[in-house]
Design a protein around this motif. Structure first.
Motif, PDB file in Angstrom:
ATOM      1  N   ASN A  22     -39.638 -84.626  23.087  1.00 11.03           N
ATOM      2  CA  ASN A  22     -40.274 -83.996  24.456  1.00 11.03           C
ATOM      3  C   ASN A  22     -39.351 -83.143  25.018  1.00 11.03           C
ATOM      4  N   ILE A  23     -38.087 -83.153  24.793  1.00  5.65           N
ATOM      5  CA  ILE A  23     -36.941 -82.236  25.725  1.00  5.65           C
ATOM      6  C   ILE A  23     -37.273 -80.753  24.881  1.00  5.65           C
ATOM      7  N   VAL A  24     -37.366 -80.655  23.864  1.00  6.00           N
ATOM      8  CA  VAL A  24     -37.294 -79.336  23.154  1.00  6.00           C
ATOM      9  C   VAL A  24     -38.908 -78.683  23.526  1.00  6.00           C
ATOM     10  N   LYS A  25     -40.048 -79.804  23.295  1.00  7.22           N
ATOM     11  CA  LYS A  25     -40.858 -79.241  23.628  1.00  7.22           C
ATOM     12  C   LYS A  25     -41.695 -78.743  24.938  1.00  7.22           C
ATOM     13  N   GLN A  26     -41.116 -79.553  26.055  1.00  6.53           N
ATOM     14  CA  GLN A  26     -41.526 -79.369  27.303  1.00  6.53           C
ATOM     15  C   GLN A  26     -40.498 -78.505  27.982  1.00  6.53           C
ATOM     16  N   VAL A  27     -39.318 -78.322  27.704  1.00  5.41           N
ATOM     17  CA  VAL A  27     -38.319 -77.478  28.377  1.00  5.41           C
ATOM     18  C   VAL A  27     -37.911 -76.578  27.494  1.00  5.41           C
ATOM     19  N   GLY A  28     -37.642 -76.831  26.109  1.00  7.75           N
ATOM     20  CA  GLY A  28     -36.777 -75.671  25.470  1.00  7.75           C
ATOM     21  C   GLY A  28     -35.406 -76.211  25.064  1.00  7.75           C
ATOM     22  N   ASN A  29     -34.650 -75.507  23.843  1.00  8.30           N
ATOM     23  CA  ASN A  29     -33.420 -75.861  23.716  1.00  8.30           C
ATOM     24  C   ASN A  29     -32.675 -75.165  24.618  1.00  8.30           C
ATOM     25  N   TYR A  30     -31.189 -75.298  24.598  1.00  5.15           N
ATOM     26  CA  TYR A  30     -30.106 -74.814  25.378  1.00  5.15           C
ATOM     27  C   TYR A  30     -30.426 -73.166  25.410  1.00  5.15           C
ATOM     28  N   GLY A  31     -30.528 -72.806  24.217  1.00 12.79           N
ATOM     29  CA  GLY A  31     -30.560 -71.232  24.189  1.00 12.79           C
ATOM     30  C   GLY A  31     -31.692 -70.662  24.921  1.00 12.79           C
ATOM     31  N   GLU A  32     -33.042 -71.409  24.743  1.00  7.10           N
ATOM     32  CA  GLU A  32     -34.168 -70.954  25.455  1.00  7.10           C
ATOM     33  C   GLU A  32     -33.904 -71.128  26.861  1.00  7.10           C
ATOM     34  N   ILE A  33     -33.346 -72.145  27.471  1.00  2.64           N
ATOM     35  CA  ILE A  33     -32.990 -72.383  28.877  1.00  2.64           C
ATOM     36  C   ILE A  33     -32.328 -71.528  29.410  1.00  2.64           C
ATOM     37  N   PHE A  34     -31.214 -70.680  28.738  1.00  2.11           N
ATOM     38  CA  PHE A  34     -30.247 -70.137  29.236  1.00  2.11           C
ATOM     39  C   PHE A  34     -30.998 -68.548  29.107  1.00  2.11           C
ATOM     40  N   ALA A  35     -31.684 -68.361  28.021  1.00  2.00           N
ATOM     41  CA  ALA A  35     -32.191 -66.907  28.065  1.00  2.00           C
ATOM     42  C   ALA A  35     -33.212 -66.495  29.074  1.00  2.00           C
ATOM     43  N   ARG A  36     -34.065 -67.580  29.354  1.00  2.00           N
ATOM     44  CA  ARG A  36     -35.092 -67.258  30.337  1.00  2.00           C
ATOM     45  C   ARG A  36     -34.776 -67.308  31.894  1.00  2.00           C
ATOM     46  N   ASN A  37     -33.576 -67.959  31.955  1.00  2.00           N
ATOM     47  CA  ASN A  37     -33.135 -68.255  33.574  1.00  2.00           C
ATOM     48  C   ASN A  37     -32.078 -67.051  33.916  1.00  2.00           C
ATOM     49  N   ILE A  38     -31.004 -67.006  33.126  1.00  3.93           N
ATOM     50  CA  ILE A  38     -29.951 -65.987  33.477  1.00  3.93           C
ATOM     51  C   ILE A  38     -29.549 -65.069  32.123  1.00  3.93           C
ATOM     52  N   GLY A  39     -30.262 -65.196  31.034  1.00  5.82           N
ATOM     53  CA  GLY A  39     -29.852 -64.592  29.840  1.00  5.82           C
ATOM     54  C   GLY A  39     -30.587 -63.369  29.392  1.00  5.82           C
ATOM     55  N   GLU A  40     -30.944 -63.086  28.243  1.00  3.90           N
ATOM     56  CA  GLU A  40     -31.244 -61.751  27.993  1.00  3.90           C
ATOM     57  C   GLU A  40     -33.077 -61.518  28.358  1.00  3.90           C
TER      58      GLU A  40
END
Length: 344
Positions: free
Chosen positions: A300-318
């Motif tokens: 549920n964590i990964v499907k609904q929110v994403g892994n750490y890299g996805e969370i980082f990338a879309r909010n403050i990363g590339e």
């Protein structure tokens, strides 16, 4: 005057009193995990750190790196990443709101320190982001680093580790610096914009994102990093089941990135590390049982929110306007500090 007779307790009476105390203590110590599961909602405190980190969109929804980790915990505990009730706190109210029971969790740019951990009845289960305090300068100063400035008024948040770092800098190296404490980051931004201060001191991640709010020529971000600021979620002390739930929710997001499990491929993932992925997905339910979480908590964590890299990338990363490099927050395999224990 009437003599007051001493009260004498029999052994049975003492036992009854102790039982009542024990029952009261047990009730007071009910795990936050049990409460959140029963109510089906996570009460999460956040601070207005700005777009990318924590801010409200035009619909009033909280967006950013820190609110997304509230959603990570909600997905793990309730099965629904949207089951979060956000509470807007500031640097002076965040711990009070937590200790008073207004919120279950605070997820903001809050630094894990010894004095807070040991002295405030709060606990830091895990680090979300490795940062450090830095400076941003008004471009009219013509300064590009800390060594270029000897006299300055510095906007800084009150009641923070950043203010403590500034006071140490003043005592050791920069006696010409004068702190101008503020209650919030927005107050700092307003004062800095009005040129009530020459420098602004904050966690570097906050300076990197808020710098883009200014028109050109934008403030100058100094290269110096003055402190260690491990930022993480905060819970009440002596709540081990809740600490485990929060800790392993974050660890699951970190481990998912290592296994290349994303919100897009986790449903039909194929490839290497099959046995590790099976453990991550907790196919036998052993981790769910040990942590007292729903069977599909990690999925549920990964499907609904994403892994750490996805969370980082879309909010403050590339994938964001800020394009902040991972740096210390890269996986240990890429030379960073991000490291989660195995899910075994």
């Amino acid at each position: 005057m009437t003599a007051v007779k001493p009260i004498r307790f029999t052994a049975a009476a003492c036992a009854a009193v102790l039982l009542l105390i024990g029952l009261s203590t047990a009730q007071a110590a009910t795990s936050t995990l049990e409460n959140v599961k029963r109510e089906g909602i996570l009460k999460c405190g956040v601070t207005q750190s700005g777009p990318g980190l924590a801010s409200q969109d035009e619909m009033g929804q909280w967006r950013g790196f820190f609110p997304d980790f509230c959603r990570v915990v909600a997905a793990a505990v309730t099965g629904d990443a949207g089951a979060v009730e956000f509470y807007h706190l500031d640097v002076l109210s965040r711990f009070t709101a937590l200790l008073d029971g207004q919120v279950d969790l605070v997820v903001a740019n809050t630094t894990w320190t010894a004095s807070r951990d040991a002295g405030l009845d709060i606990d830091f289960p895990v680090v979300l982001y490795y940062d450090g305090a830095s400076f941003m300068a008004d471009p009219v100063l013509g300064a590009t680093s800390l060594k270029d400035v000897e006299q300055a008024t510095v906007c800084v948040n009150d009641n923070t580790t950043t203010l403590a770092s500034l006071k140490s800098l003043i005592a050791d190296e920069k006696p010409g610096f004068k702190p101008l404490p503020m209650r919030s980051l927005n107050a700092q931004i307003d004062a800095f914009s009005a040129r009530k201060c020459d420098l602004m001191m904050y966690d570097r991640i906050g300076l990197q994102t808020r710098r883009l709010d200014f028109p050109s020529p934008r403030p100058v971000l100094f290269p110096e990093i003055l402190s260690k600021e491990p930022l993480g979620p905060v819970i009440r002390d002596n709540d081990p089941a809740w600490a485990d739930a929060v800790r392993w929710s974050v660890f699951a997001a970190i481990n998912a990135e290592e296994l290349n499990l994303t919100s897009r491929n986790i449903t039909h993932h194929t490839g290497r590390h099959a046995s590790e992925i099976a453990r991550f997905l907790d196919k036998d339910g052993h981790l769910a049982q040990a942590l007292d979480l729903p069977r599909n908590w990690s999925f549920n964590i990964v499907k609904q929110v994403g892994n750490y890299g996805e969370i980082f990338a879309r909010n403050i990363g590339e994938a964001s306007p800020y394009e902040i490099p991972r740096g210390l927050n890269a996986s240990w395999r890429d030379g960073g500090l991000l490291y989660a224990p195995p899910m075994k």
